[in-house]
Scaffold this motif. Structure first.
Motif, short mmCIF file in Angstrom:
data_model
loop_
_atom_site.label_atom_id
_atom_site.label_comp_id
_atom_site.label_asym_id
_atom_site.label_seq_id
_atom_site.Cartn_x
_atom_site.Cartn_y
_atom_site.Cartn_z
N VAL A 1 -30.83 22.06 -29.87
CA VAL A 1 -31.89 23.00 -30.25
C VAL A 1 -32.29 23.93 -29.11
N SER A 2 -31.85 23.64 -27.90
CA SER A 2 -32.19 24.49 -26.75
C SER A 2 -31.25 25.70 -26.69
N SER A 3 -31.66 26.68 -25.92
CA SER A 3 -30.81 27.85 -25.72
C SER A 3 -29.61 27.47 -24.86
N PRO A 4 -28.48 28.15 -25.02
CA PRO A 4 -27.30 27.83 -24.22
C PRO A 4 -27.59 27.95 -22.71
N GLY A 5 -26.96 27.06 -21.93
CA GLY A 5 -27.11 27.10 -20.49
C GLY A 5 -28.07 26.08 -19.92
N ASN A 6 -28.69 25.27 -20.79
CA ASN A 6 -29.67 24.29 -20.33
C ASN A 6 -29.21 22.84 -20.50
N GLU A 7 -27.92 22.67 -20.76
CA GLU A 7 -27.43 21.35 -21.13
C GLU A 7 -27.63 20.31 -20.01
N VAL A 8 -27.29 20.66 -18.79
CA VAL A 8 -27.37 19.71 -17.69
C VAL A 8 -28.83 19.35 -17.40
N ASN A 9 -29.69 20.35 -17.40
CA ASN A 9 -31.11 20.10 -17.13
C ASN A 9 -31.70 19.15 -18.17
N VAL A 10 -31.36 19.35 -19.43
CA VAL A 10 -31.89 18.50 -20.50
C VAL A 10 -31.41 17.06 -20.33
N MET A 11 -30.13 16.87 -20.04
CA MET A 11 -29.61 15.51 -19.91
C MET A 11 -30.14 14.81 -18.67
N LEU A 12 -30.30 15.57 -17.58
CA LEU A 12 -30.86 14.97 -16.38
C LEU A 12 -32.28 14.44 -16.62
N LYS A 13 -33.06 15.19 -17.39
CA LYS A 13 -34.42 14.74 -17.68
C LYS A 13 -34.41 13.47 -18.53
N ASN A 14 -33.47 13.35 -19.44
CA ASN A 14 -33.36 12.13 -20.23
C ASN A 14 -32.95 10.94 -19.36
N VAL A 15 -32.09 11.19 -18.38
CA VAL A 15 -31.73 10.13 -17.44
C VAL A 15 -32.94 9.70 -16.62
N CYS A 16 -33.73 10.69 -16.21
CA CYS A 16 -34.92 10.38 -15.40
C CYS A 16 -35.99 9.65 -16.18
N ASP A 17 -35.99 9.80 -17.50
CA ASP A 17 -36.89 8.99 -18.31
C ASP A 17 -36.65 7.51 -18.06
N ILE A 18 -35.39 7.12 -17.96
CA ILE A 18 -35.04 5.72 -17.71
C ILE A 18 -35.29 5.36 -16.25
N LEU A 19 -34.88 6.23 -15.34
CA LEU A 19 -35.02 5.93 -13.91
C LEU A 19 -36.47 5.69 -13.53
N PHE A 20 -37.30 6.68 -13.76
CA PHE A 20 -38.69 6.59 -13.32
C PHE A 20 -39.53 5.76 -14.29
N GLY A 21 -39.13 5.75 -15.57
CA GLY A 21 -39.83 4.90 -16.51
C GLY A 21 -39.64 3.43 -16.21
N SER A 22 -38.43 3.03 -15.82
CA SER A 22 -38.17 1.64 -15.47
C SER A 22 -38.99 1.21 -14.27
N LEU A 23 -39.08 2.09 -13.26
CA LEU A 23 -39.86 1.77 -12.07
C LEU A 23 -41.34 1.63 -12.40
N ALA A 24 -41.86 2.57 -13.19
CA ALA A 24 -43.28 2.52 -13.56
C ALA A 24 -43.60 1.29 -14.39
N PHE A 25 -42.70 0.94 -15.31
CA PHE A 25 -42.96 -0.22 -16.16
C PHE A 25 -42.92 -1.51 -15.35
N TYR A 26 -42.03 -1.57 -14.38
CA TYR A 26 -41.95 -2.78 -13.55
C TYR A 26 -43.17 -2.93 -12.65
N LEU A 27 -43.56 -1.85 -11.99
CA LEU A 27 -44.66 -1.94 -11.04
C LEU A 27 -46.02 -2.08 -11.71
N PHE A 28 -46.24 -1.33 -12.79
CA PHE A 28 -47.57 -1.28 -13.39
C PHE A 28 -47.58 -1.55 -14.90
N GLY A 29 -46.58 -1.01 -15.60
CA GLY A 29 -46.66 -0.96 -17.06
C GLY A 29 -46.71 -2.31 -17.74
N TYR A 30 -45.81 -3.21 -17.38
CA TYR A 30 -45.79 -4.50 -18.07
C TYR A 30 -47.09 -5.26 -17.86
#
Length: 361
Positions: free
Chosen positions: A75-104
């Motif tokens: 649904v995004s405009s052409p040329g943003n593919e890498v940025n979009v996927m990197l943000k989805n990867v960072c959801d797991i990276l930083f989300g995992s750290l936050a859930f371990y330290l504080f979230g759980y």
């Protein structure tokens, strides 16, 4: 002629008794019956079969990140593919750290009060009680997958408009925010749970919260330049890949079965009955939503063609609608729930948010 042993007869009688006690009518008319089926998993030892079920569901749910990524690229405009996927990867990276330290600890820590948990931050192995640690770790992974899903909803809403570093900070913070309503609804001491709120698979803490977070983020960052002021042609905002949208939808659709069915927290004793009923309700809600999306697309285009995004919105609207009550509604009721959720999703996305409120989602 085949015969059955006394043990087989006993097992059949036991299964028949369970089915009678958890009939469709009983499950459809009262969510209270789930209290004695699901929640004992927190007090009693998780069996190996239950743990396997929970871990498998967790892995399936985490694959939703791939589906979200493909959908957002589509649904995004052409040329943003890498940025979009990197943000989805960072959801797991930083989300995992936050859930371990504080979230759980905030969501399920012991001790706790009605507002939040006060212990079990950065959980570690208890070598004196490995079974207790295993129960905690299984729950930890499953709830982490829910937290990651709630966070990644926002990445699609603000695609192409937030700096990468800022989004990394947001991914960390959003998981912490998620854990408060998760505690309120699903913890034994949560104030909403004590009031009788029933949310089987995250309609409130995951989808509703993720949607509100996305809406707030969109209002802060604003629309893409030229989106509504006429300074750029509409062709600049064309969707890059309807095919990617549909591939992403299929991944999300089938991962949603793990999302909803996994919330039975096991398959032993009566829990397998809840899981199977949930699976059928989930598929029916998606079917009702997709068909309504098709009807809406025909209406919106004066029956000239079918817009893929209407089908995507319709199916996802049906799936989101199914999550809170998928274990305690009749299968035909799930069709109606999915259709209503789909109609609201398709209409509000285009007529309310885009055309009237000028929200660039």
């Amino acid at each position: 002629m085949a015969t059955t042993s006394p043990q087989q007869d006993d097992e059949f009688s036991f299964a028949t008794t369970i089915m009678a006690n958890l009939s469709c009518e009983t499950m459809a008319r009262s969510c209270d019956v789930l209290e004695g089926v699901i929640y004992p998993v927190y007090q009693d030892a998780l069996y190996a079969d239950d743990t396997t079920w929970i871990l498998t569901a967790s892995f399936v749910i985490l694959t939703m990140q791939s589906g979200f990524g493909l959908l957002e690229i589509g649904v995004s405009s052409p040329g943003n593919e890498v940025n979009v996927m990197l943000k989805n990867v960072c959801d797991i990276l930083f989300g995992s750290l936050a859930f371990y330290l504080f979230g759980y600890g905030i969501a399920y820590g012991d001790p706790s009060n009605g507002f939040m948990g006060l212990g079990d931050f950065a959980p570690t192995e208890n070598f004196d009680d490995p079974v207790s640690s295993g129960i905690q770790y299984a729950q930890y992974l499953f709830q982490l997958s829910f937290a990651a899903t709630s966070t990644t909803i926002v990445s699609g809403g603000i695609a192409m408009r937030m700096k990468f570093k800022v989004y990394c900070l947001f991914a960390f913070w959003a998981v912490i925010v998620y854990c408060f309503p998760a505690h309120w609804v699903w913890s034994e001491t949560g104030w909403l749970g004590r009031l009788g709120v029933h949310d089987f698979a995250g309609g409130g803490p995951v989808h509703l919260l993720g949607g509100f977070n996305a809406f707030v983020a969109i209002k802060f960052v604003g629309p893409r330049k030229g989106r509504f002021d006429g300074s750029r042609p509409e062709s600049d905002f064309v969707e890059s890949s309807p095919t990617g949208q549909l591939f992403g939808l299929l991944i999300l659709w089938f991962a949603w079965i793990g999302f909803n069915c996994g919330s039975s927290f096991g398959i032993t004793e009566e829990k397998w009955l809840v899981a199977t009923r949930t699976g059928v309700a989930t598929m029916n809600a998606a079917a009702g939503g997709g068909i309504m999306g098709l009807i809406y697309s025909q209406w919106a285009t004066s029956r000239t063609y079918v817009r893929p995004f209407d089908i995507v919105n319709g199916v996802l609207g049906g799936l989101v609608s199914s999550s809170p009550t998928c274990a305690c509604v009749q299968t035909y009721e799930a069709l109606i729930i999915g259709a209503i959720g789909s109609l609201l999703a398709c209409w509000s996305n285009e007529q309310l948010f885009k055309n009237k409120m000028k929200v660039d989602d």
